[in-house]
Design a protein around this motif. Structure first.
Motif, short mmCIF file in Angstrom:
data_model
loop_
_atom_site.label_atom_id
_atom_site.label_comp_id
_atom_site.label_asym_id
_atom_site.label_seq_id
_atom_site.Cartn_x
_atom_site.Cartn_y
_atom_site.Cartn_z
N VAL A 95 24.73 97.69 -25.32
CA VAL A 95 25.45 97.45 -24.07
C VAL A 95 26.76 98.25 -24.03
O VAL A 95 27.10 98.86 -23.02
CB VAL A 95 25.76 95.94 -23.93
N TYR A 96 27.50 98.25 -25.16
CA TYR A 96 28.82 98.87 -25.16
C TYR A 96 28.79 100.37 -25.44
O TYR A 96 29.53 101.13 -24.86
CB TYR A 96 29.72 98.21 -26.22
N ALA A 97 27.96 100.79 -26.39
CA ALA A 97 28.09 102.16 -26.87
C ALA A 97 26.91 103.06 -26.55
O ALA A 97 27.07 104.27 -26.45
CB ALA A 97 28.33 102.15 -28.38
N ILE A 98 25.71 102.51 -26.41
CA ILE A 98 24.55 103.38 -26.24
C ILE A 98 24.18 103.57 -24.78
O ILE A 98 24.00 104.70 -24.33
CB ILE A 98 23.35 102.87 -27.07
N ASN A 99 24.09 102.49 -24.02
CA ASN A 99 23.78 102.64 -22.58
C ASN A 99 24.69 103.67 -21.90
O ASN A 99 24.21 104.50 -21.14
CB ASN A 99 23.88 101.30 -21.86
N PRO A 100 26.02 103.63 -22.17
CA PRO A 100 26.91 104.57 -21.47
C PRO A 100 26.58 106.04 -21.76
O PRO A 100 26.81 106.88 -20.90
CB PRO A 100 28.31 104.23 -22.00
N VAL A 101 26.07 106.36 -22.96
CA VAL A 101 25.79 107.77 -23.22
C VAL A 101 24.36 108.13 -22.83
O VAL A 101 24.02 109.30 -22.74
CB VAL A 101 26.03 108.14 -24.70
N GLY A 158 12.50 100.46 -29.36
CA GLY A 158 12.49 100.88 -27.96
C GLY A 158 13.13 102.24 -27.79
O GLY A 158 13.93 102.66 -28.62
N ALA A 159 12.76 102.93 -26.70
CA ALA A 159 13.37 104.21 -26.42
C ALA A 159 14.85 103.97 -26.10
O ALA A 159 15.18 103.19 -25.23
CB ALA A 159 12.68 104.88 -25.24
N GLY A 160 15.73 104.62 -26.84
CA GLY A 160 17.15 104.44 -26.62
C GLY A 160 17.75 103.25 -27.33
O GLY A 160 18.87 102.86 -27.06
N SER A 161 17.00 102.64 -28.24
CA SER A 161 17.55 101.52 -29.01
C SER A 161 18.40 102.07 -30.15
O SER A 161 18.35 103.26 -30.46
CB SER A 161 16.42 100.68 -29.57
N SER A 162 19.15 101.19 -30.79
CA SER A 162 20.02 101.67 -31.87
C SER A 162 19.19 102.20 -33.02
O SER A 162 19.58 103.16 -33.68
CB SER A 162 20.98 100.57 -32.32
N ASP A 163 18.03 101.64 -33.28
CA ASP A 163 17.22 102.17 -34.39
C ASP A 163 16.56 103.50 -34.03
O ASP A 163 16.35 104.33 -34.90
CB ASP A 163 16.20 101.15 -34.92
N HIS A 164 16.27 103.70 -32.74
CA HIS A 164 15.77 105.01 -32.32
C HIS A 164 16.84 106.08 -32.58
O HIS A 164 16.58 107.12 -33.18
CB HIS A 164 15.40 104.96 -30.83
N LEU A 165 18.07 105.76 -32.15
CA LEU A 165 19.14 106.74 -32.32
C LEU A 165 19.48 106.95 -33.79
O LEU A 165 19.86 108.05 -34.20
CB LEU A 165 20.38 106.30 -31.54
N THR A 166 19.35 105.89 -34.60
CA THR A 166 19.59 106.05 -36.03
C THR A 166 18.58 107.03 -36.62
O THR A 166 18.93 107.89 -37.44
CB THR A 166 19.50 104.70 -36.75
N ALA A 167 17.32 106.91 -36.19
CA ALA A 167 16.30 107.84 -36.68
C ALA A 167 16.65 109.26 -36.25
O ALA A 167 16.57 110.21 -37.06
CB ALA A 167 14.92 107.44 -36.14
N ALA A 168 17.09 109.41 -35.00
CA ALA A 168 17.46 110.75 -34.52
C ALA A 168 18.63 111.30 -35.33
O ALA A 168 18.64 112.48 -35.71
CB ALA A 168 17.84 110.67 -33.04
N LEU A 169 19.60 110.44 -35.61
CA LEU A 169 20.75 110.84 -36.42
C LEU A 169 20.29 111.28 -37.80
O LEU A 169 20.73 112.30 -38.34
CB LEU A 169 21.72 109.66 -36.53
N PHE A 170 19.37 110.53 -38.39
CA PHE A 170 18.84 110.84 -39.72
C PHE A 170 18.14 112.20 -39.71
O PHE A 170 18.35 113.02 -40.60
CB PHE A 170 17.87 109.73 -40.14
N GLU A 306 32.42 105.07 -31.67
CA GLU A 306 30.97 104.89 -31.55
C GLU A 306 30.42 105.69 -30.38
O GLU A 306 29.41 106.37 -30.51
CB GLU A 306 30.62 103.41 -31.36
N ILE A 307 31.10 105.61 -29.24
CA ILE A 307 30.60 106.31 -28.06
C ILE A 307 30.53 107.81 -28.32
O ILE A 307 29.53 108.47 -28.03
CB ILE A 307 31.47 106.00 -26.82
N SER A 308 31.58 108.36 -28.95
CA SER A 308 31.56 109.82 -29.14
C SER A 308 30.49 110.19 -30.16
O SER A 308 29.80 111.20 -30.03
CB SER A 308 32.93 110.33 -29.55
N ARG A 309 30.29 109.35 -31.18
CA ARG A 309 29.25 109.66 -32.17
C ARG A 309 27.87 109.67 -31.54
O ARG A 309 27.09 110.60 -31.72
CB ARG A 309 29.29 108.63 -33.30
N TRP A 310 27.56 108.63 -30.74
CA TRP A 310 26.20 108.56 -30.18
C TRP A 310 25.99 109.60 -29.11
O TRP A 310 24.89 110.05 -28.87
CB TRP A 310 25.91 107.15 -29.67
#
Lengths: 323, 153, 501
Positions: A95-101, A158-170, A306-310
């Motif tokens: 809600v706070y950091a991923i949806n906005p980006v 889910g698409a755009g979930s924190s674990d999806h983005l973690t995988a992308a980061l990895f 967090e926002i800038s990282r994601w």
């Protein structure tokens, strides 16, 4: 029985709620909006915390679930609510950091529309694999991924979930690729991982700890700064040779922008003392959550990071979830 | 034999084609992807084409076969029942539960030819509103405002 | 031996005074809530979750479970009496149950549902006690490919739900599939057909569609022929099934129980299919399939047993793997977490009192349901003989409040009004809503699993035929489709003959 009384008090409270409000905040029940269905992580956080807060605030707190659109529906409503301290929100990293980006049009802007109060709890993500998956540690996984590009399936909630983005980061940090397989929530992803239909996944520690203990899942690494006391054998990502993949899922409390100063400080105090009370802490620890309870200033700095990282992860990985 | 334009099959076909065409048109921009990596548009396109085909078949059947006529539409109950529910949605946040329920009950009740606003009906109305207030608001805690924003604050 | 000592432990737990009280409270509450149209177990459990914080974990779960299967049962009552299915499973019960009620046989239908449910509940509890761990492992064999094939089978089966035109059955299924696409696509995150409304970004809730199409549509339809409806309900015959009825329903109950127990284990939406599958099976094995949809008692007995068996066995993946098979189970997991219990494989060994206490309590709860509901039948039947112009506004009230409580949103109330309008149009055009509802439920899941299976197999379609479970189900679907289409083709040919002659 006590909670039954509280509930009925809460309910009666709504019925007689008076429109006037004055200095002695709170004078009527406080509504905490959870933008997800009951029973999830945000809901649990809200309920455990508010149960304790009611004692110090002396008014019932009603948790209202307003699920929809990855939490942005409820968050949008709170952003538009009156900033009188009678409407709060407990939301997730999403809600706070991923949806906005991730989304071009959101009904709220977390940095502009909210008075951030505190990050309540956090839980590290862990990299888990099906026990039959060939790689047994992060190094082997990276080698395996390099030898088999676009072959290994990464389940996510889910698409755009924190674990999806973690995988992308990895992938970005290790220079590898994989197949992202989204599910509707964490539970079915974990099920398919246990059943061997998907290979690896980044999941919240709390959600998989029992499966790791039972040997149904293989723990490769934790994405925390330190090792986890329960699974002290598992290295952190940094120890395993991958820098910059420290990821926590967190739950935080906010209110509509423009709270009166006295109300804001009263809420902050009440929140922090509730979160730090031993029984609340114990309850969160039992389910794998770590209490953070930072100040609103710290939350604000943390959110910007967090926002800038994601944002970087999403832009580098060309991830879209909104067309 | 009734005219084609009166037949159920014909209008059902029109309905399918309308839904299918709308779904196809709105979904035309969703990415199709490939069979291996299907995009968001794959399923909708296939389904809407099938629905349009079924619609054509149904309409064609109306031309070839004997069929039942649609008959008169009961406009009064349709408008009153659908309208009363929409009114409830409109009035709930603004006028509150008590008013919204009263309007819902009375509006919908007038759809019946037997309904009279006699003492018995009024008693039933009050009973029902009271029951809902006690059960849903007080006991179950559904966040329904008893009095809406028009009267409070 | 171990099973017996475990069951004994469970009995000791479930039979304590307080746990019995909570079980009874849950079942009573559940039944009451289930009977009120629109207010389902998910909303209720979500609302009552905070109440259970103060209770010991076992009691809390016993009560929540009671609400769950009590509501399932209560939902069937409403489906039979006023054609309002509040749960996907009771859509099927409404088909023949409501027809029975219109013929004055509401009592019989309700009693059949009660007896079938109790029998199914008993068998499923035993299954749960004896086979839970191996069954849970079986559930894990189901990957995306298997689920997709299961959904295909389910969709083909739903054609059988219609008793009118085959073409319209297909049309309505496809229409349901398209309506099911509304919302966010799980695989890509794209929002489809939402017209910019974030309120439907997660799709339209099933209850909204069911209440609109069935509930409102039925009311408008009844008002159209008000005089005839009142006359039909005057004659109420036989509250209880006769010996002959019992003979007729014995086999359907048994078949429904087996089918339901098996499908309930699958966490990916298997339990939803249980009642549909049972109905299809009964209609296929029946010697008088033409009676289905016109008040066949088998059409109530089979699905109701399957539904209840499935509700019980859906606890298996939740308790043994920590995997929720439906929203209610997800809430139960939430309740466990709130109580400091981490659901998963270790619950059985670390919390035997909780595990076995809950299982035994479910059987006791089912007994309560039977004892509670058989005497209530007379009351229910009298209730629908209330003049219709008093009854239907009340139904509308409960629908409106129930639908609102799903997401605490008035938007859903408006949507229900729209679906009410559509529902009436469908009625006028002889387009049956039941296949549409099944398409609506299965559509998103089918697409999700298909695309996931293709993603994992890197686009190899052979994955559906190469895996034994998946292949078996596809073959079954094909055979079923053939038997459904064959009579229609034959009929066409006969018609052609007659026209020539």
């Amino acid at each position: 029985m006590k909670s039954l009384k509280l509930l009925s008090a809460a309910v009666l409270g709504i019925a007689i709620s008076a429109p006037a409000f004055a200095a002695g905040y709170p004078e009527k029940p406080v509504t905490v909006v959870v933008p997800f269905p009951a029973g999830g992580a945000s809901d649990t956080t809200a309920r455990v915390t508010t149960q304790k807060m009611q004692e110090s605030l002396g008014q019932p707190i009603v948790v209202e679930n307003k699920p929809g659109a990855n939490g942005s529906l409820g968050a949008g409503q709170v952003a538009k609510a009156k900033a009188d301290g009678y409407t709060l929100i407990v939301g997730s990293i999403g809600v706070y950091a991923i949806n906005p980006v991730l989304y071009k049009s959101l009904p709220y802007d977390p940095t502009k529309d909210f008075d951030l109060l505190t990050v309540a709890v956090r839980t590290p993500n862990v990299l888990v694999a099906n026990p039959n998956f060939p790689a047994n540690n992060v190094k082997e996984l990276v080698e395996h991924l390099k030898k088999n590009p676009e072959k290994v399936t990464f389940a996510s909630s889910g698409a755009g979930s924190s674990d999806h983005l973690t995988a992308a980061l990895f992938w970005q940090k290790t220079g590898t690729t994989g197949v992202h397989v989204p599910y509707k929530g964490g539970a079915p992803a974990i099920t398919d991982l246990i059943g061997g239909h998907a290979d690896v996944s980044f999941q919240n520690l709390g959600a998989v700890s029992n499966h790791i203990k039972a040997g149904k899942l293989k723990l490769l690494a934790v994405t925390a700064e330190k090792r986890n006391p329960t699974f002290s054998d598992a290295p952190t990502m940094k120890e395993a040779g991958v820098e910059g993949v420290e990821v926590y899922s967190w739950q935080a409390v906010a209110a509509p922008k423009g709270l009166p100063a006295d109300v804001k400080s009263k809420l902050e105090q009440s929140l922090i003392s509730a979160l730090n009370s031993p029984d609340v802490k114990g309850k969160f620890n039992d389910i794998g959550f770590e209490v953070v309870a930072n100040t609103s200033g710290q939350f604000s700095d943390f959110l910007n990071q967090e926002i800038s990282r994601w944002k970087t992860v999403v832009e580098t990985g060309k991830i879209t979830a909104d067309q | 034999m009734s005219h084609v334009l009166q037949k159920k099959d014909f209008w059902a076909g029109v309905l399918y084609i309308a839904f299918g065409a709308a779904a196809f048109w709105i979904g035309r921009d969703y990415p199709m992807g490939t069979a291996g990596r299907m995009g968001a548009g794959y399923f909708p396109s296939v389904l809407s084409v099938i629905l349009m085909l079924i619609g054509l078949l149904s309409a064609a059947r109306a031309f070839r076969q004997e069929g039942q006529p649609v008959g008169a539409i009961a406009w009064k109950p349709l408008a009153l029942v659908v309208g009363s529910v929409a009114l409830f949605g409109l009035l709930l946040p603004t006028a509150g539960l008590v008013v919204a329920l009263t309007v819902l009950i009375l509006t919908s009740a007038f759809a019946s030819q037997y309904f009279r606003l006699d003492p018995k009906a009024v008693a039933g109305l009050i009973l029902l509103v009271a029951f809902c207030t006690v059960v849903f608001v007080k006991a179950l805690g559904v966040p329904l405002p008893l009095v809406g924003s028009w009267f409070g604050e | 031996m171990e099973t017996i000592s475990n069951l004994w432990l469970g009995l000791e737990t479930a039979l304590t005074f307080w746990n019995l009280t909570y079980c009874m409270t849950g079942v009573l509450l559940g039944t009451a809530i289930g009977v009120l149209p629109g207010l389902g177990p998910t909303a209720t459990i979500a609302m009552l979750l905070p109440v259970t914080f103060g209770l010991p974990p076992v009691s809390a779960l016993i009560m929540l479970a009671g609400i769950y299967y009590g509501a399932q049962y209560g939902g069937s009552t409403t489906a039979i009496l006023v054609n309002l299915p509040g749960e996907s499973s009771s859509v099927v019960t409404a088909l023949d149950g409501y027809q029975m009620a219109r013929q004055g046989k509401a009592g019989k239908a309700l009693a059949t549902a009660a007896i079938g449910s109790f029998f199914a509940g008993t068998v499923a509890t035993v299954l749960l006690a004896v086979f839970a761990p191996p069954l849970a492992d079986l559930a894990l064999q189901f990957g995306p490919a298997e689920y997709f094939s299961l959904m295909v089978l389910g969709l083909v089966a739903s054609v059988v739900l219609a008793h009118g035109s085959l073409l319209h059955a297909f049309g309505m299924i496809i229409l349901g599939l398209i309506l099911g696409l509304i919302g966010t696509d799980v695989n890509s995150g794209t929002t489809r057909y939402t017209f910019g409304f974030p309120q439907i970004a997660d799709g339209i809730n099933f209850v909204v569609v069911a209440m609109g199409v069935f509930g409102l549509g039925e009311i408008i339809g009844n008002l159209e022929n008000e005089a005839t409806r009142t006359a039909v309900l005057k004659s109420v015959t036989g509250l209880m099934p006769t010996r002959e009825d019992l003979k007729r329903i014995a086999a359907p109950i048994l078949r429904g129980t087996i089918l339901g127990s098996m499908l309930g284990i699958l966490p990916g939406g298997g339990a939803m299919l249980a009642s549909f599958a049972a109905y299809t099976l009964e209609k296929k094995v029946s010697r008088t399939p033409e009676q289905f949809g016109k008040g066949a008692i088998e059409g109530v007995a089979g699905p109701e047993s399957a539904n209840n068996a499935g509700a019980q066995t859906s606890f298996i993946p939740m308790l043994t793997l920590g995997i929720p098979s439906n929203p209610v189970m997800a809430l139960m997991i939430g309740a466990m977490i709130m109580q400091g219990i981490q659901p998963g494989p270790s619950v059985m060994t670390e919390q035997p009192v909780l595990f076995w206490g809950l299982i035994v309590s479910m059987w006791i709860g089912n007994l309560f349901l039977l004892v509670l509901n058989l005497p209530l039948i007379g009351l229910w039947v009298r209730m629908i003989s209330v003049p219709y112009h008093f009854l239907y506004p009340a139904i509308l009230v409960f629908c409106a409040i129930g639908v609102f409580s799903l997401n605490n949103a008035t938007f859903d109330v408006y949507l229900m009004a729209i679906f009410g309008f559509l529902g009436y149009i469908f009625r006028k055009l002889d387009c049956e809503p039941a296949p549409m509802l099944l398409g609506f439920i299965l559509g998103p899941m089918m697409e999700e699993h298909l695309r996931r299976a293709m993603l994992i197999s890197k686009g190899d379609t052979m994955v559906f035929l190469g895996r034994p479970i998946s292949a078996t189900m596809l073959i079954l679907a094909f055979i079923l489709l053939a038997t459904v289409l064959a009579p229609a083709v034959r009929q066409k040919r006969e018609e052609a003959f007659q026209e020539e002659g």
